[in-house]
Scaffold this active site. Sequence first.
Site, PDB file in Angstrom:
ATOM      1  N   GLY A 116       0.896  -1.289  -0.101  1.00 53.47           N
ATOM      2  CA  GLY A 116       0.073   0.067   0.006  1.00 53.47           C
ATOM      3  C   GLY A 116       0.906   1.433  -0.025  1.00 53.47           C
ATOM      4  N   ASP A 242      -5.433  -0.864 -17.478  1.00 51.66           N
ATOM      5  CA  ASP A 242      -5.556  -0.234 -16.218  1.00 51.66           C
ATOM      6  C   ASP A 242      -4.882   1.237 -16.084  1.00 51.66           C
ATOM      7  OD1 ASP A 242      -3.831  -2.503 -16.000  1.00 51.66           O
ATOM      8  OD2 ASP A 242      -3.172  -1.561 -14.179  1.00 51.66           O
TER       9      ASP A 242
HETATM   10  P1  AMP Z   1       0.873  -0.076 -11.535  1.00 53.71           P
HETATM   11  O1  AMP Z   1       1.664  -0.959 -12.316  1.00 53.71           O
HETATM   12  O2  AMP Z   1       1.795   0.920 -10.757  1.00 53.71           O
HETATM   13  O3  AMP Z   1      -0.148   0.583 -12.407  1.00 53.71           O
HETATM   14  O4  AMP Z   1       0.148  -0.936 -10.569  1.00 53.71           O
HETATM   15  C1  AMP Z   1      -0.624  -2.130 -10.932  1.00 53.71           C
HETATM   16  C2  AMP Z   1      -1.533  -2.481  -9.771  1.00 53.71           C
HETATM   17  O5  AMP Z   1      -0.784  -2.843  -8.620  1.00 53.71           O
HETATM   18  C3  AMP Z   1      -2.571  -1.348  -9.159  1.00 53.71           C
HETATM   19  O6  AMP Z   1      -3.778  -1.983  -8.910  1.00 53.71           O
HETATM   20  C4  AMP Z   1      -1.997  -0.672  -8.143  1.00 53.71           C
HETATM   21  O7  AMP Z   1      -2.672  -0.241  -7.151  1.00 53.71           O
HETATM   22  C5  AMP Z   1      -1.071  -1.837  -7.483  1.00 53.71           C
HETATM   23  N1  AMP Z   1      -0.045  -1.488  -6.758  1.00 53.71           N
HETATM   24  C6  AMP Z   1       1.230  -1.031  -7.007  1.00 53.71           C
HETATM   25  N2  AMP Z   1       1.969  -0.996  -6.039  1.00 53.71           N
HETATM   26  C7  AMP Z   1       1.505  -1.441  -5.061  1.00 53.71           C
HETATM   27  C8  AMP Z   1       1.875  -1.500  -3.512  1.00 53.71           C
HETATM   28  N3  AMP Z   1       2.890  -1.109  -3.229  1.00 53.71           N
HETATM   29  N4  AMP Z   1       0.663  -1.864  -2.822  1.00 53.71           N
HETATM   30  C9  AMP Z   1      -0.650  -2.316  -3.129  1.00 53.71           C
HETATM   31  N5  AMP Z   1      -0.819  -2.353  -4.506  1.00 53.71           N
HETATM   32  C10 AMP Z   1       0.226  -1.906  -5.489  1.00 53.71           C
HETATM   33 MG    MG Z   2      -1.735   1.570 -12.603  1.00 52.35          MG
END
Ligand code: AMP
Ligand code: MG
Length: 471
Positions: A116, A242
Amino acid sequence: MKHTYADLGSAFSSPVQPQPLDNPELVSSNREVIEQLSLDSYSQEELTQLCNGSKPLNESSPVAMVYAGHQFGSWVSRLGDGRALLLGELHGADGKLYDLHLKGAGLTPYSRSGDGRAVLRSTIREYLCSEALHHLGIPTTRSLCLINSTTPVYREKTETGAAMIRVAESHVRFGTFEYFSYSKQHEQLQILADYVIWRHFPQWQDDESRVEKLLAEAVTRTAEMIALWQAAGWCHGVMNTDNMSILGHTIDYGPFGFLDGFDAGHICNHSDWQGRYAFNRQPEIGYWNCAALTQALLPILPAGQEKAEVILKTYPKAFASRYSSLLRAKFGLVTAQENDNKLIDPLFTHMQEEKTDYTVFFRALSQGNAEDVFIDRERFHAWHQKYQERLASEGRSEDEVRKGMLAANPKYILRNHLLQIAIDKAESGDYNEVQRLLDIMKKPFDEQPENESYAALPPEWAGELEISCSS
Ligand code: AMP
Ligand code: MG
């Protein structure tokens, strides 16, 4: 206080309270966005608390949004805000309603295996690059403020937890539609589409073909946004569905990068083994993503698949037409001529072979000293001669051409090595460089004699920087 998204109900988001970080410290705040949202009355301390989730945005209760998405081409049925919260909405000075989104706020029902949190380095990257792109004229989420803390966060090494608030007209993604579509919640899918239309395209609200219009708008805007990325030499790095905004705004900055030396196949994401999101693949991936959106909207498209495909197929033309006009502007050309590709392609081949710096080259071309940036100058001269003839065929004055080119070819871009220097300093407690980069990137087309070194070619170590997905 508005929270129109939270008001859609529990199918769309989950209420979550932010989990504040320890000893929050303001790293940077962005005057322009503060003013835009009329938050001028906030003290630095209050902004810090807002960014730390310890001061609520009026009486609004934060939510984590649910979505799904295609990650590197594979379907993931539930993602959602795993470390971010939609704090609420505020009216901007332009009368539009803006989302305030806090990233790094702690666990949510969508955190999966994540913690998170967001670390300082990735937060600085997003904070600065959204502003850099905005000032290059590329639609994007904006940055309000950024904090660091003493809360340890574990990545490859122990780092500090950080958080930022970003601001956008919408945080609805292609993946938000995909979530409702593939989980067969078609009623909610229609509610989501109507919500987006109500909020951003109210003129279509009573139109039977409003969803078609929304799709057409998303397709065009996505094509145009990617044309702007290509012209700027900018690579997103994680174009999962996404990470695609329904409004065609650049969102979710991870391992992005500006091209230094020109390499059409440049892969900015160290974990993108197959180069799915390589620089020169971005336009087709944008199309792929629009196809995924089209598919997701089918259940609520009364006109059916055939019409949907017609809309989707407007993408290549929308991209090509925007990209070629942007490219023409970079070369100082105002008319389209049949053989323009034949003129431009060999130059790009030359640049590819010599790894000519993309930004330095175009700025130098605008100033009439581009030969300095090539190793094989004779080859460049031969090209330049033809280019001069092509320019002359438009009959515009040298001065006019030059002015236009200087406004189309930035001098200052947020190169990875500049970011890295600012990050290293910030990690040792000195945040001045972050603010300085923010100020420089606000005027990318201006000569800034005091900042000349920020426009220089990258040092050799820049090529060794490795940047991966979410951190
Ligand atoms: P991203 O590649 O940054 O777009 O993230 C892909 C997914 O992973 C999204 O649903 C983010 O909210 C989740 N996410 C990324 N980093 C974290 C983290 N440190 N803790 C929880 N969820 C994460
Ligand atoms: Mg993302």
